[in-house]
Design an enzyme around this catalytic site. Structure first.
Site, PDB file in Angstrom:
ATOM      1  N   ASP A  35      -7.620 -48.452  -0.160  1.00 26.11           N
ATOM      2  CA  ASP A  35      -6.245 -48.617  -0.857  1.00 26.11           C
ATOM      3  C   ASP A  35      -5.121 -47.407  -0.159  1.00 26.11           C
ATOM      4  OD1 ASP A  35      -7.527 -46.139  -1.188  1.00 26.11           O
ATOM      5  OD2 ASP A  35      -7.866 -46.173  -3.268  1.00 26.11           O
ATOM      6  N   ASN A  95     -12.316 -40.872 -14.332  1.00 23.18           N
ATOM      7  CA  ASN A  95     -12.232 -41.979 -15.411  1.00 23.18           C
ATOM      8  C   ASN A  95     -12.813 -43.488 -15.060  1.00 23.18           C
ATOM      9  OD1 ASN A  95     -10.525 -43.174 -13.386  1.00 23.18           O
ATOM     10  ND2 ASN A  95      -8.527 -42.979 -14.588  1.00 23.18           N
ATOM     11  N   HIS A 119     -12.518 -44.904 -12.020  1.00 25.28           N
ATOM     12  CA  HIS A 119     -11.906 -45.711 -11.042  1.00 25.28           C
ATOM     13  C   HIS A 119     -12.670 -45.876  -9.871  1.00 25.28           C
ATOM     14  CE1 HIS A 119      -9.000 -42.567  -9.735  1.00 25.28           C
ATOM     15  NE2 HIS A 119      -9.607 -43.306  -8.655  1.00 25.28           N
ATOM     16  N   GLU A 171      -7.866 -48.815 -11.852  1.00 23.49           N
ATOM     17  CA  GLU A 171      -7.933 -47.854 -12.979  1.00 23.49           C
ATOM     18  C   GLU A 171      -8.513 -48.748 -14.273  1.00 23.49           C
ATOM     19  OE1 GLU A 171      -7.124 -44.778 -12.703  1.00 23.49           O
ATOM     20  OE2 GLU A 171      -5.275 -44.477 -12.111  1.00 23.49           O
TER      21      GLU A 171
HETATM   22  C1  GLP Z   1      -8.855 -41.545  -5.110  1.00 23.95           C
HETATM   23  C2  GLP Z   1      -9.139 -42.654  -4.291  1.00 23.95           C
HETATM   24  C3  GLP Z   1     -10.721 -43.154  -4.627  1.00 23.95           C
HETATM   25  C4  GLP Z   1     -11.445 -41.930  -4.956  1.00 23.95           C
HETATM   26  C5  GLP Z   1     -11.154 -40.770  -5.846  1.00 23.95           C
HETATM   27  C6  GLP Z   1     -12.113 -40.018  -5.989  1.00 23.95           C
HETATM   28  O1  GLP Z   1      -8.026 -41.936  -6.511  1.00 23.95           O
HETATM   29  N1  GLP Z   1      -8.267 -43.791  -4.217  1.00 23.95           N
HETATM   30  O2  GLP Z   1     -11.094 -44.166  -3.728  1.00 23.95           O
HETATM   31  O3  GLP Z   1     -12.906 -42.370  -4.883  1.00 23.95           O
HETATM   32  O4  GLP Z   1      -9.818 -40.691  -5.939  1.00 23.95           O
HETATM   33  O5  GLP Z   1     -11.459 -38.795  -5.435  1.00 23.95           O
HETATM   34  P1  GLP Z   1     -12.211 -37.505  -5.266  1.00 23.95           P
HETATM   35  O6  GLP Z   1     -13.204 -37.644  -4.068  1.00 23.95           O
HETATM   36  O7  GLP Z   1     -11.142 -36.449  -4.854  1.00 23.95           O
HETATM   37  O8  GLP Z   1     -12.679 -37.331  -6.361  1.00 23.95           O
END
Ligand code: GLP
Length: 249
Positions: free
Chosen positions: A67, A136, A138, A143
């Site tokens: 993304d 959450n 995702h 989402e």
């Molecule tokens: C973002 C990314 C996801 C990732 C998520 C968790 O939203 N788009 O790919 O898995 O955050 O982030 P973190 O690893 O910082 O908790």
């Protein structure tokens, strides 16, 4: 689903890196799906260390990121382009024609989504997809409420996700409100998936992944239908599984 519970973040990162390395070493050509966020930083560090120390040839590796935010330049410190350059592409010396990230600055964002999806297919699909997970539930930026049949598309980010990602921007107001993300259908087409998670704030998402109802409310539960998923989590992220005393995965 295979589950590995590690003692801590370092061990989770090492196990994840080893798994990716084994894949790279066992195939001449591999398409890797890559994630951003804080979770994979340790894994990328381990990967870089090993590749450099052992002079591993990465000419057969092609990467596709999950993304990117819409409306910020690739040079912006919060962008996933910047993150990847700094933590992965630069240190691993991956040439530009072997790495792909959705272009959040594209003039025609819908075309960009279609083209990104097409590109993944032209390259033969993703062999191994690395995933983190949001609090959450995702995955990528899919989402809660996202249809599991979606391919690469535009998403409106939730307040929770923007709050969680403000660490890369300074303040929540600077976190873009929209992003391009591979869809859940894109993710599920990967031949193999590795999800990593650490910290107690991820425990509910991990619990839902294993015991929750297959539902759009928790996008991570989409993985329940995939045949080749491995989950590596630290003790804290596994805490609700452990409490259930139900470790028969
Ligand atoms: C973002 C990314 C996801 C990732 C998520 C968790 O939203 N788009 O790919 O898995 O955050 O982030 P973190 O690893 O910082 O908790």
């Amino acid at each position: 689903m295979n589950l590995i519970i590690t003692d801590n973040y370092e061990e989770m990162s090492q196990e994840g890196a080893k798994m990716i390395l084994r894949k790279i070493l066992s195939s001449k050509q591999i398409n890797l799906g890559l994630a951003t966020g804080s979770t994979p930083l340790g894994l990328y560090k381990e990967l870089v260390k090993y590749v450099r120390e052992n002079n591993i040839n990465l000419s057969g590796v092609v990467t596709f990121n999950l993304d990117e935010y819409i409306g910020i330049l690739p040079t912006h410190q919060g962008s996933f382009h910047y993150y990847m350059e700094k933590n992965v592409f630069g240190p691993l010396n991956i040439p530009e024609n072997q790495r792909f990230i959705p272009d959040g600055m594209a003039e025609n964002i819908l075309n960009e989504c279609r083209n990104y999806e097409k590109k993944i297919q032209q390259y033969g699909g993703i062999d191994f997809q690395l995933l983190g997970v949001g609090e959450n539930g995702h995955i990528g930026f899919n989402e809660p409420g996202t249809d599991f049949t979606k391919t690469t598309h535009v998403v409106e980010l939730t307040e929770t996700t923007r709050q969680a990602n403000k660490k890369f921007f300074g303040q929540v107001e600077d976190v873009p409100g929209k992003a391009i993300t591979m869809g859940i259908s894109t993710i599920l087409r990967a031949r193999e998936i590795l999800l990593i998670a650490n910290g107690v704030h991820k425990a509910e998402a991990i619990y839902q992944l294993f015991h929750g109802e297959y539902s759009k409310d928790w996008p991570v539960t989409a993985l329940q239908k995939h045949k080749n998923v491995c989950v590596i989590v630290d003790q804290e992220a596994a805490s609700l599984l452990i409490k259930q005393n139900n470790l028969c995965y």
